[in-house]
Scaffold this motif. Structure first.
Motif, PDB file in Angstrom:
ATOM      1  N   ARG A 170       7.235   7.638  -1.301  1.00 36.64           N
ATOM      2  CA  ARG A 170       8.441   7.292  -0.449  1.00 36.64           C
ATOM      3  C   ARG A 170       8.660   5.715  -0.643  1.00 36.64           C
ATOM      4  NH1 ARG A 170       6.622  10.236   5.347  1.00 36.64           N
ATOM      5  NH2 ARG A 170       6.665  12.390   4.523  1.00 36.64           N
ATOM      6  N   GLY A 171       7.982   4.963  -1.404  1.00 40.57           N
ATOM      7  CA  GLY A 171       8.020   3.445  -1.602  1.00 40.57           C
ATOM      8  C   GLY A 171       7.420   2.617  -0.807  1.00 40.57           C
ATOM      9  N   TYR A 172       6.494   3.043  -0.031  1.00 42.38           N
ATOM     10  CA  TYR A 172       5.649   2.248   0.831  1.00 42.38           C
ATOM     11  C   TYR A 172       4.265   1.958   0.147  1.00 42.38           C
ATOM     12  CZ  TYR A 172       8.607   3.614   4.756  1.00 42.38           C
ATOM     13  OH  TYR A 172       9.702   3.707   5.547  1.00 42.38           O
ATOM     14  N   LYS A 173       3.811   0.668   0.818  1.00 40.36           N
ATOM     15  CA  LYS A 173       2.318   0.512   0.234  1.00 40.36           C
ATOM     16  C   LYS A 173       1.395   0.900   1.429  1.00 40.36           C
ATOM     17  CE  LYS A 173       3.937  -3.494  -2.504  1.00 40.36           C
ATOM     18  NZ  LYS A 173       3.696  -4.726  -2.738  1.00 40.36           N
ATOM     19  N   THR A 174       0.166   1.103   1.229  1.00 36.93           N
ATOM     20  CA  THR A 174      -0.743   1.492   2.389  1.00 36.93           C
ATOM     21  C   THR A 174      -2.185   0.537   2.419  1.00 36.93           C
ATOM     22  OG1 THR A 174      -1.825   2.928   0.436  1.00 36.93           O
ATOM     23  CG2 THR A 174      -0.052   3.802   1.992  1.00 36.93           C
ATOM     24  N   PRO A 175      -1.793  -0.624   2.949  1.00 38.43           N
ATOM     25  CA  PRO A 175      -2.727  -1.679   2.918  1.00 38.43           C
ATOM     26  C   PRO A 175      -4.060  -1.380   3.617  1.00 38.43           C
ATOM     27  CG  PRO A 175      -1.070  -2.297   4.294  1.00 38.43           C
ATOM     28  CD  PRO A 175      -0.409  -1.107   3.331  1.00 38.43           C
ATOM     29  N   LEU A 176      -3.983  -0.656   4.588  1.00 38.15           N
ATOM     30  CA  LEU A 176      -5.151  -0.369   5.713  1.00 38.15           C
ATOM     31  C   LEU A 176      -6.137   0.717   4.692  1.00 38.15           C
ATOM     32  CD1 LEU A 176      -3.609  -0.109   9.240  1.00 38.15           C
ATOM     33  CD2 LEU A 176      -5.108  -2.125   8.348  1.00 38.15           C
ATOM     34  N   VAL A 177      -5.420   1.681   4.387  1.00 40.93           N
ATOM     35  CA  VAL A 177      -6.131   2.733   3.654  1.00 40.93           C
ATOM     36  C   VAL A 177      -6.679   2.124   2.350  1.00 40.93           C
ATOM     37  CG1 VAL A 177      -5.871   5.063   2.149  1.00 40.93           C
ATOM     38  CG2 VAL A 177      -4.788   4.569   4.609  1.00 40.93           C
ATOM     39  N   ASP A 178      -6.034   1.382   1.549  1.00 40.17           N
ATOM     40  CA  ASP A 178      -6.615   0.604   0.346  1.00 40.17           C
ATOM     41  C   ASP A 178      -7.663  -0.188   0.737  1.00 40.17           C
ATOM     42  OD1 ASP A 178      -4.446   1.554  -1.066  1.00 40.17           O
ATOM     43  OD2 ASP A 178      -3.294  -0.237  -1.166  1.00 40.17           O
ATOM     44  N   LYS A 179      -7.540  -0.952   1.751  1.00 36.23           N
ATOM     45  CA  LYS A 179      -8.941  -1.815   2.049  1.00 36.23           C
ATOM     46  C   LYS A 179     -10.070  -0.737   2.639  1.00 36.23           C
ATOM     47  CE  LYS A 179     -10.139  -5.957   4.940  1.00 36.23           C
ATOM     48  NZ  LYS A 179      -9.644  -6.854   6.092  1.00 36.23           N
ATOM     49  N   LEU A 180      -9.838   0.073   3.185  1.00 29.30           N
ATOM     50  CA  LEU A 180     -11.018   0.866   3.855  1.00 29.30           C
ATOM     51  C   LEU A 180     -11.425   1.788   2.884  1.00 29.30           C
ATOM     52  CD1 LEU A 180      -9.416   1.681   7.363  1.00 29.30           C
ATOM     53  CD2 LEU A 180     -11.336   0.395   6.729  1.00 29.30           C
ATOM     54  N   ILE A 181     -10.742   2.355   2.043  1.00 29.56           N
ATOM     55  CA  ILE A 181     -10.969   3.510   1.085  1.00 29.56           C
ATOM     56  C   ILE A 181     -11.146   3.158  -0.361  1.00 29.56           C
ATOM     57  CG2 ILE A 181     -10.787   6.107   0.246  1.00 29.56           C
ATOM     58  CD1 ILE A 181     -11.649   5.952   3.138  1.00 29.56           C
ATOM     59  N   PHE A 182      -9.876   2.671  -1.023  1.00 27.00           N
ATOM     60  CA  PHE A 182      -9.782   2.467  -2.416  1.00 27.00           C
ATOM     61  C   PHE A 182     -10.112   1.358  -2.940  1.00 27.00           C
ATOM     62  CE2 PHE A 182      -6.615   5.893  -0.954  1.00 27.00           C
ATOM     63  CZ  PHE A 182      -7.176   6.973  -1.819  1.00 27.00           C
ATOM     64  N   LYS A 183     -10.186   0.040  -2.293  1.00 25.70           N
ATOM     65  CA  LYS A 183     -10.763  -1.224  -2.901  1.00 25.70           C
ATOM     66  C   LYS A 183     -12.186  -1.067  -3.176  1.00 25.70           C
ATOM     67  CE  LYS A 183      -6.970  -3.703  -2.423  1.00 25.70           C
ATOM     68  NZ  LYS A 183      -6.507  -4.424  -3.631  1.00 25.70           N
TER      69      LYS A 183
END
Length: 577
Positions: free
Chosen positions: A418-431
């Motif tokens: 949809r064109g959004y970034k997901t900073p919280l999920v990135d920090k908690l899971i994917f980083k």
């Protein structure tokens, strides 16, 4: 009975927990949505993804020709203003601008030690230090000296010279030393096999070979089959002494640093190449038949660099991890673009890349963790392996962690689309996954073959990076198309670069026609300054696959493509079965 009950109970609790997490994320979405909407402006991202990137400039019932709608960017314009039309001029230019900045880096190997594994087996592992850097001015000076050293050893301008070594800083120094004396370098893949290597060396009639410590022993057996070779220059190993004895009589073996010192003691004037002069004769590792040498001029290389600079955003703090073969035109041009933009290149190998690589001692850090690169190049095979590694790691987790990861993955995909970034999920899971490559990688450039949509999406989502796919061939100096970084679709290879035009031409045997609906289809023909003059000593083959038309050089790729309404190319097949 009890086992089934336990499994059902575990499944119930997992579903309950994931349901609770879904409810929590829904609440978080409701609270944060207005903030993300204002700050991220996703409608602009969607609009940029959909924008038209190339338009037809000529078409009929047999052919349609596409050209980029984008203007040249700042670096391209500066190259024109500074009249940078050869690789020799390029290094001279950047060594003045970025004189004392980091340029080429090599990880120091302190020792090789025995390490006992849990199963009792003993393996040799490296104890490694930090990266040691040469500045742009030092690289330029070393290249000058190496070129003069070659002249002192008898190598002449316009005389071919083979560069047969793995990717490392000395490779680039050697190449630019040759460019400064207008000596075309012949690049050869080790995977061609002994017969293929000998063919490349004999066809180009070289007398000097530049190789490495690891590959040097190969020539003890090959010298009898390459009679014109009388000089071998070897890049030294950091730990092991190089044995230069036992070679055929009349063949001189010199160490790389000896040639640089020889050049320092016998300074000479450079021999500036012309744009049309051969810079590289790059042998393709084609799947069938005898290897073909593609003649790539300085003009070809510079054109590709201009096109890449127009498509790929470079930041002032970028660092490139270099580990793909420099004998591959994609890696060579990607690294050249980095040099042009003052981006330092730190070299690595698959044996030392990450903490778990086979030569890294337990408790030590891999090259990526030490270098902390922001950019890297890759081919689909490598990205497929990374994707497989991610899947293996996820599947080894508990059922709850697997379910949680899958939910978060799908959650991020939904918002990203949809064109959004997901900073919280990135920090908690994917980083945590991204830390495998040092934690700073923002851009992966993929070339060499089409990248599958599934792998493209997974790497982008799990590593929190932009994955830009491109399309090109050795015959087009790697240039043809590159994805726009804002393009949100997968499975496509981008629009034409600013330096190339793309034609689709009817291929009747497969019913691929430019009049097909919903998208024109046909054989892909690439034209522009990046297209090679042809195959070395193969005029018949050159005439078959290359031609000149409307003031451009064109190459018939043998690939089938279709172009979508936004001017973006998708590879859908081949004419050659």
């Amino acid at each position: 009975m009890f086992i089934e009950d336990d499994a059902q109970m575990e499944s119930f609790w997992i579903q309950t927990a994931i349901g609770a997490i879904k409810a929590l994320t829904f609440v978080c979405d409701v609270i944060t949505f207005p903030v993300y909407l204002v700050l991220q402006r996703p409608w602009e991202t969607r609009q940029q993804s959909r924008r038209v990137k190339a338009k037809p400039v000529s078409n009929d019932k047999q052919m349609v020709q596409y050209r980029s709608v984008d203007p040249p960017r700042e670096i391209h314009v500066k190259m024109l203003q500074a009249n940078i039309d050869t690789l020799e001029k390029m290094l001279k230019y950047v060594s003045k601008i970025y004189s004392n900045q980091r340029c080429l880096g090599t990880r120091q190997i302190l020792s090789e030690e025995d390490e006992t594994q849990p199963n009792g087996r003993v393996f040799k592992k490296y104890k490694m230090g930090e990266y040691k850097w040469k500045t742009f001015a030092e690289v330029d000076k070393s290249a000058n000296s190496f070129g003069c050293g070659l002249r002192k050893l008898g190598q002449q301008p316009k005389q071919n010279i083979v560069l047969f070594a793995e990717t490392r800083s000395e490779w680039m120094v050697a190449a630019h030393g040759c460019f400064k004396q207008n000596m075309p370098i012949v690049t050869v893949y080790a995977t061609l096999g002994d017969e293929g290597v000998c063919h490349c060396i004999n066809e180009t009639e070289v007398s000097t070979i530049i190789t490495s410590h690891e590959l040097l022993p190969k020539f003890k057996n090959l010298l009898s089959q390459i009679p014109k070779v009388n000089t071998i220059i070897v890049m030294e190993d950091q730990l092991k002494p190089t044995d230069t004895t036992g070679f055929k009589e009349g063949v001189q073996v010199y160490k790389f640093q000896e040639v640089i010192k020889l050049g320092e003691q016998n300074a000479c004037e450079g021999v500036a190449p012309e744009p049309q002069d051969d810079a590289i004769i790059m042998y393709t590792s084609g799947s069938t038949g005898t290897p073909k040498g593609v003649q790539l001029s300085h003009q070809n290389c510079i054109a590709t660099m201009k096109g890449f600079c127009d498509m790929v955003k470079i930041n002032s703090d970028d660092v490139l991890l270099g580990f793909l073969p420099l004998a591959h035109v994609f890696e060579l041009l990607a690294e050249s673009v980095c040099l042009l933009n003052g981006v330092p290149i730190g070299y690595s190998t698959p044996l030392t890349l990450i903490d778990s690589s086979s030569k890294i001692m337990k408790g030590s850090r891999g090259d990526a963790a030490v270098l902390k690169p922001t950019c890297m190049t890759a081919v689909p095979l490598i990205l497929d392996r990374i994707s497989k590694g991610i899947n293996t790691q996820v599947n080894s987790n508990s059922p709850f962690k697997k379910a949680l990861f899958q939910f978060m993955y799908n959650y991020k995909v939904r918002w990203t689309n949809r064109g959004y970034k997901t900073p919280l999920v990135d920090k908690l899971i994917f980083k945590k996954v991204a830390k495998l490559m040092g934690g700073r990688v923002r851009l992966i450039m993929s070339g060499g073959a089409p990248l599958s949509s599934d792998t493209h999406e997974q790497i982008k989502i799990c590593l929190c990076v932009e994955v830009i796919q491109g399309y090109g061939l050795t015959e087009t100096t790697s240039a043809a198309t590159v994805m726009d970084a804002k393009d949100m679709q997968y499975g496509r290879v981008g629009a034409p670069l600013t330096v190339t035009d793309i034609k689709l031409v009817n291929w009747e045997e497969g019913n691929y026609r430019v009049t097909n609906k919903p998208h024109p289809q046909g054989e892909i023909i690439i034209g522009g300054d990046s297209v090679s003059k042809g195959y070395y000593k193969l005029p018949g083959k050159t005439e078959e696959e290359f031609f000149d038309e409307d003031g451009k050089r064109w190459f018939k790729t043998g690939d089938i493509g279709e172009v979508h309404s936004d001017g973006v190319l998708k590879i859908i097949g081949k004419t050659l079965i």
